[in-house]
Scaffold this active site. Structure first.
Site: not given
Length: 238
Positions: A185, A36
């Site tokens: 996600d 991320d």
């Protein structure tokens, strides 16, 4: 045909021991590492950049890397770019070790041009949509994508609650594009993975549920079996 892919989010790892943490989940059965990248603009948080990915790539080589003579655990680097102007970062992340560059539809004016730019660097291209974005925006783009990501939390922070009302987006994508990798996600664990799998997701991002588990192998195996079961029922399992 598609297969179950488990991609633990390194955002939930112990960054003081990042290499060892990644080896742990890969050895427990993880297929990808979900990285991320947040810039403090597109989302309010700031995480990591190219130097960390470069360093991690040395610790975790690509699958099939002939230079991996030490037989280190290998993984596909799935870089989720929660950044403004994602175009400016494609070259840097391709060079530092990304295998896939996932941009947000909301962050670019010309998503198809961006997909072509990403692929020109020899890596895979994926597009993510926030919870408030209609899945319809992906319909024309999907044939050009290697993966679509449906966010099941608001992007920016880990450990949020799974948004079950995002599952119709996954169902729609799976019905229209049966052989596309579809990722979810946010908030994925043993309690929520059956819902995501039933909707048609095959790529599962899981952070705290894997990295903080007493037995990561047990969690990853459960997730893979749930996804495999649903793909098999659709005759889509690779």
């Amino acid at each position: 045909m598609v297969k179950p892919i488990i991609a633990p989010s390194i955002l939930a790892s112990d960054f003081a021991n990042l290499g060892c943490e990644c080896h742990k989940v890969i050895n427990a059965g993880a297929d990808w590492l979900h990285i991320d990248v947040m810039d403090g603009h597109f989302v309010p948080n700031i995480t990591l950049g190219q130097p960390i990915v470069t360093s991690l790539r040395r610790s975790v080589p690509r699958p099939g890397d002939a230079s991996n003579t030490e037989k280190k655990p290998t993984a596909f680097f799935d870089c989720h770019m929660m950044v403004e102007n994602p175009e400016k970062w494609v070259d840097d992340f391709a060079k530092c070790g990304a295998d896939q560059f996932t941009f947000h539809y909301e962050a670019t004016q010309d998503p198809l041009h961006l997909v072509k730019l990403i692929k020109s660097k020899g890596i895979k291209a994926a597009c993510a949509i926030k919870p408030g974005t209609s899945v319809d925006v992906l319909f024309e783009l999907a044939p050009h994508l290697d993966m679509a990501l449906v966010m099941t939390v608001e992007p920016g922070f880990g450990g949020q609650k799974f948004m079950e009302d995002m599952m119709p987006k996954v169902e729609t994508l799976r019905a229209k594009f049966p052989h596309l990798n579809i990722q979810v996600d946010g908030g994925l664990g043993k309690e929520t993975i059956p819902k995501a799998a039933k909707a048609g997701a095959n790529v599962i991002v899981a952070g705290t549920s894997v990295f903080t588990a007493a037995d990561p192998h047990d969690v990853i195996s459960f997730m893979k079996e749930e996804v495999s079961k649903e793909l098999r029922s659709r005759d889509l399992l690779d």
